[in-house]
Design a protein around this motif. Structure first.
Motif, PDB file in Angstrom:
ATOM      1  N   THR A   1       0.065   9.809   1.857  1.00  0.00           N
ATOM      2  CA  THR A   1       0.394  11.233   1.990  1.00  0.00           C
ATOM      3  C   THR A   1       1.560  11.422   2.955  1.00  0.00           C
ATOM      4  O   THR A   1       1.740  10.622   3.873  1.00  0.00           O
ATOM      5  CB  THR A   1      -0.824  12.019   2.531  1.00  0.00           C
ATOM      6  N   LEU A   2       2.328  12.466   2.728  1.00  0.00           N
ATOM      7  CA  LEU A   2       3.424  12.775   3.640  1.00  0.00           C
ATOM      8  C   LEU A   2       2.845  13.226   4.977  1.00  0.00           C
ATOM      9  O   LEU A   2       1.847  13.938   5.022  1.00  0.00           O
ATOM     10  CB  LEU A   2       4.305  13.880   3.067  1.00  0.00           C
ATOM     11  N   LYS A   3       3.474  12.810   6.054  1.00  0.00           N
ATOM     12  CA  LYS A   3       3.041  13.253   7.374  1.00  0.00           C
ATOM     13  C   LYS A   3       3.213  14.761   7.508  1.00  0.00           C
ATOM     14  O   LYS A   3       4.074  15.355   6.845  1.00  0.00           O
ATOM     15  CB  LYS A   3       3.867  12.555   8.457  1.00  0.00           C
TER      16      LYS A   3
ATOM     17  N   LEU B   1      -1.926   8.002  -5.144  1.00  0.00           N
ATOM     18  CA  LEU B   1      -3.104   7.143  -5.122  1.00  0.00           C
ATOM     19  C   LEU B   1      -2.712   5.824  -5.759  1.00  0.00           C
ATOM     20  O   LEU B   1      -2.227   5.799  -6.895  1.00  0.00           O
ATOM     21  CB  LEU B   1      -4.247   7.805  -5.901  1.00  0.00           C
ATOM     22  N   ILE B   2      -2.887   4.738  -5.031  1.00  0.00           N
ATOM     23  CA  ILE B   2      -2.564   3.405  -5.543  1.00  0.00           C
ATOM     24  C   ILE B   2      -3.853   2.602  -5.580  1.00  0.00           C
ATOM     25  O   ILE B   2      -4.533   2.453  -4.551  1.00  0.00           O
ATOM     26  CB  ILE B   2      -1.510   2.723  -4.639  1.00  0.00           C
ATOM     27  N   GLU B   3      -4.221   2.113  -6.751  1.00  0.00           N
ATOM     28  CA  GLU B   3      -5.448   1.332  -6.886  1.00  0.00           C
ATOM     29  C   GLU B   3      -5.103  -0.147  -6.937  1.00  0.00           C
ATOM     30  O   GLU B   3      -4.272  -0.570  -7.735  1.00  0.00           O
ATOM     31  CB  GLU B   3      -6.196   1.737  -8.159  1.00  0.00           C
TER      32      GLU B   3
ATOM     33  N   LEU C   1       4.886  -2.233   2.407  1.00  0.00           N
ATOM     34  CA  LEU C   1       5.444  -1.745   1.144  1.00  0.00           C
ATOM     35  C   LEU C   1       4.887  -0.402   0.680  1.00  0.00           C
ATOM     36  O   LEU C   1       5.654   0.502   0.370  1.00  0.00           O
ATOM     37  CB  LEU C   1       5.215  -2.790   0.026  1.00  0.00           C
ATOM     38  N   LEU C   2       3.554  -0.281   0.637  1.00  0.00           N
ATOM     39  CA  LEU C   2       2.980   0.845  -0.099  1.00  0.00           C
ATOM     40  C   LEU C   2       3.286   2.190   0.553  1.00  0.00           C
ATOM     41  O   LEU C   2       3.448   3.197  -0.136  1.00  0.00           O
ATOM     42  CB  LEU C   2       1.468   0.648  -0.255  1.00  0.00           C
TER      43      LEU C   2
ATOM     44  N   LEU D   1       7.859   3.725  -6.652  1.00  0.00           N
ATOM     45  CA  LEU D   1       7.185   3.868  -5.352  1.00  0.00           C
ATOM     46  C   LEU D   1       7.940   4.849  -4.461  1.00  0.00           C
ATOM     47  O   LEU D   1       7.426   5.927  -4.195  1.00  0.00           O
ATOM     48  CB  LEU D   1       6.993   2.518  -4.657  1.00  0.00           C
ATOM     49  N   ARG D   2       9.132   4.471  -3.984  1.00  0.00           N
ATOM     50  CA  ARG D   2      10.038   5.379  -3.268  1.00  0.00           C
ATOM     51  C   ARG D   2      11.445   4.879  -3.550  1.00  0.00           C
ATOM     52  O   ARG D   2      11.641   3.682  -3.759  1.00  0.00           O
ATOM     53  CB  ARG D   2       9.802   5.333  -1.738  1.00  0.00           C
TER      54      ARG D   2
END
Lengths: 77, 224
Positions: free
Chosen positions: A8-10, A41-43, A62-63, B58-59
């Protein structure tokens, strides 16, 4: 084992996507939506025994971009 | 004088940047594929081009920043090679940690594609030595994620150290303090959203970008 990573964005980082969603909801007649923040959401499907440290490192390296994003790890049985 | 342009899957300004490098240096830059782990020895100048590396998955710039070749770019930058990242290249440089901050989605939510007025804030850098401090110039922009973000302490530091190289003359994408391009601490890495390589010939409608490459290369020849 599986893990879900919520990115989520800060707070304080502008989210134009969230704002566009808010406008669209408003256009559909849903009044009273005060704010919308969109995230990802990354699973992950992980080898059994993958350490918490490794999952955390995946997020940091990375994520998520920790300059602008927060992440939360949820392990799924 | 050796130069190189990095090519990622999805780069689309790599050839334009190579033309600009060749026009300024007189020799053709090496085109380096993202899987390569080494750059030519004694590389002087590295271009990280615009485009949509890895489909912006991703970005923007995130995948490219972790590709093997970026380790080599970081090493070369560390020993003083000049690195110029334009547009997606700027995003790659922030994602890889060579420059501070991040580039967010444009504040208005729209892709911005037009000529923009810029002010040269620092004309002392190797990249901007052929401009005057405070000079008004124009380069084209074409981006969706050009909204520069950093915390206030980082922004104050960038300003205080003269590391804001270029500033938009008006709000273009919501960038903090209208920042269009920044330098690293050592001054040998520049990241910028606008495209100087698109304005180097009269046929482009402007040659405002030409002096960036000329100044940079003259400095490099003087150093050699």
């Amino acid at each position: 084992m599986k893990a879900r990573i919520f990115v989520t964005l800060k707070g304080g980082v502008l989210d134009p996507q969230g704002r566009a969603i808010q406008h669209a909801l408003d256009g559909l007649g849903f009044s009273g939506v005060n704010d919308v923040r969109a995230g990802k959401l990354i699973e992950l499907d992980l080898a059994d025994g993958t350490s918490d440290e490794d999952i955390d490192a995946m997020c940091r390296k990375l994520l998520a971009n920790t300059v602008i994003e927060n992440y939360r790890i949820e392990k799924v049985a | 004088m050796k130069s190189a342009v990095i090519v990622f899957p999805g780069s689309n300004c790599d050839r334009d940047l190579a033309v600009a490098f060749e026009a300024a240096t007189g020799t053709r830059p090496a085109m380096i594929w993202h899987r390569d782990t080494e750059l030519p020895d004694d590389i002087d100048l590295i271009g990280v081009p615009g485009g949509f590396s890895y489909g912006d998955y991703l970005r923007s710039g995130a995948m490219a920043a972790r590709s093997p070749v970026m380790q080599a770019v970081a090493k070369a930058a560390d020993r003083g090679a000049y690195v110029l990242g334009i547009c997606n290249g700027f995003q790659v440089l922030t994602e890889s940690g060579l420059l501070p901050g991040a580039l967010l989605r444009n504040a208005g939510g729209h892709f911005v594609c037009r000529d923009v007025a810029l002010t040269v804030e620092n004309a002392q850098s190797a990249f901007t030595s052929h401009y005057e401090a405070g000079e008004a110039i124009s380069y084209p922009v074409a981006h969706h994620d050009g909204n520069y973000f950093a915390d206030d302490a980082t922004l104050d530091r960038l300003e205080g150290e003269g590391r804001v190289a270029l500033r938009y003359a008006e709000s273009v994408n919501g960038s903090a303090r209208n920042i269009a391009g920044i330098l690293n601490e050592a001054g040998n890495v520049l990241g910028m959203m606008p495209h100087p390589e698109r304005v180097i010939e009269a046929a482009h409608g402007s040659t405002d970008g030409k002096r960036l490459f000329q100044g940079l290369v003259e400095g490099l020849f003087a150093r050699a």
